[in-house]
Design an enzyme around this catalytic site. Structure first.
Site, PDB file in Angstrom:
ATOM      1  N   SER A   5       0.869  -1.182   0.000  1.00  0.00           N
ATOM      2  CA  SER A   5       0.000   0.000   0.000  1.00  0.00           C
ATOM      3  C   SER A   5       0.895   1.217   0.000  1.00  0.00           C
ATOM      4  O   SER A   5       2.084   1.141   0.349  1.00  0.00           O
ATOM      5  CB  SER A   5      -0.875  -0.010   1.262  1.00  0.00           C
ATOM      6  OG  SER A   5      -1.496   1.237   1.480  1.00  0.00           O
ATOM      7  N   TYR A   9      -2.612  -1.370  10.418  1.00  0.00           N
ATOM      8  CA  TYR A   9      -2.487  -1.493   8.966  1.00  0.00           C
ATOM      9  C   TYR A   9      -1.170  -0.891   8.486  1.00  0.00           C
ATOM     10  O   TYR A   9      -0.439  -1.498   7.693  1.00  0.00           O
ATOM     11  CB  TYR A   9      -3.671  -0.806   8.294  1.00  0.00           C
ATOM     12  CG  TYR A   9      -3.748  -0.992   6.803  1.00  0.00           C
ATOM     13  CD1 TYR A   9      -4.305  -2.150   6.265  1.00  0.00           C
ATOM     14  CD2 TYR A   9      -3.296  -0.013   5.928  1.00  0.00           C
ATOM     15  CE1 TYR A   9      -4.402  -2.328   4.888  1.00  0.00           C
ATOM     16  CE2 TYR A   9      -3.385  -0.177   4.548  1.00  0.00           C
ATOM     17  CZ  TYR A   9      -3.940  -1.344   4.041  1.00  0.00           C
ATOM     18  OH  TYR A   9      -4.019  -1.511   2.685  1.00  0.00           O
TER      19      TYR A   9
END
Length: 271
Positions: A153, A166
């Site tokens: 990401s 995350y």
């Protein structure tokens, strides 16, 4: 008189390769699965969903690649993640491509972040990638060919508030990617991280409605001022774009690309 030239079949650069893709029954993973299938790879897909829908997905993918299997391994469990690779090798004879895409998200202030959510996010987003790579790595080395892609990401490089687990997991995935790249380099095994910003998926579509309701703003404002605020292109990436990148990384033209964080973030991290 010139005779018409018969059309030739499109080249299949991944014909004969076997790819395992986690989290591939929907979203980014399914987009990558379609791209690899169209490039000729045989597939093992993995993820959650209605079994009839999964069977239909396998049939659609098999129209391109020929052989497609589904494995419902629980990647929150170390043995399940490792078993996904072992079972794939037992069924297909080898695994040449591994795409670690499975992931979950939870948003909360650090002082209120539920411990069970932290543990689950680290287990699925980071530890599962370790366990699948660990199982696939020796066979790839022995064959002299391997392509490992970790879907990370933009949050592998930058942080956002309230996404502690995350962001930590994705930073860890990038570190793991670099380490595996160095270990695989002498053996023809590459390892790279694809780092998307916001990608148009059903999950994001659902987030738009929920965010609009929670903030009391219009759908267009959510897209412009919340989701795409950090992406200078002001557009979502698509799963087809990520699939095309994955196909390139798995092919011969990417043999010298390893240990890289390949950003597909509309310029987010360039700021």
């Amino acid at each position: 008189m010139d005779l018409p030239i018969a059309p030739t079949a499109a080249p299949k650069p991944l014909a004969g390769r076997v790819a395992v893709i986690t989290g591939s029954t929907s979203g980014i993973g399914l987009g990558i699965a379609h791209a690899l299938a169209e490039a000729g790879a045989d597939l093992v897909i993995n993820g959650l969903g209605d079994r009839d829908a999964i069977d239909a997905t396998c049939t659609a993918l098999a129209a391109h690649s020929g052989r497609v299997a589904y494995d419902g391994a629980n990647l929150l469990d170390a043995a399940g993640a490792a078993g996904l690779i072992d079972n794939s090798i037992a069924q297909f004879g080898h695994v040449d491509i591994l795409v670690n895409n499975a992931g979950i998200q939870h948003v909360a202030p650090i002082e209120d972040f539920p411990v069970d959510k932290w543990n689950a996010i680290i287990a699925l987003n980071l530890s599962a990638a370790f366990h699948t790579i660990r199982s696939a790595f020796a066979p790839m080395k022995a064959s002299g060919y391997g392509r490992i892609i970790n879907v990370a990401s933009a949050h592998a490089l930058v942080a956002s508030p309230f996404k502690g687990a995350y962001v930590a997991a994705k930073h860890g995935v990038l570190g793991l990617t670099k380490t595996v790249a160095l270990e695989g380099a002498p053996f023809g095994v590459t390892c790279n991280a694809i780092c998307p910003g916001y990608v148009w998926t059903p999950l994001v579509e659902n987030q738009i409605g929920d965010t609009a309701q929670a903030r009391g703003i219009e759908r267009e404002a959510v897209i412009r001022d919340v989701l795409l605020a950090a992406q200078p292109t002001k557009r979502f990436a698509t799963v087809e774009e990520l699939g095309a990148l994955a196909v390139f990384l798995c092919g011969p033209g990417a043999a010298s690309i390893t240990g890289a964080a390949l950003l597909v973030d509309g310029g987010w991290t360039a700021q």
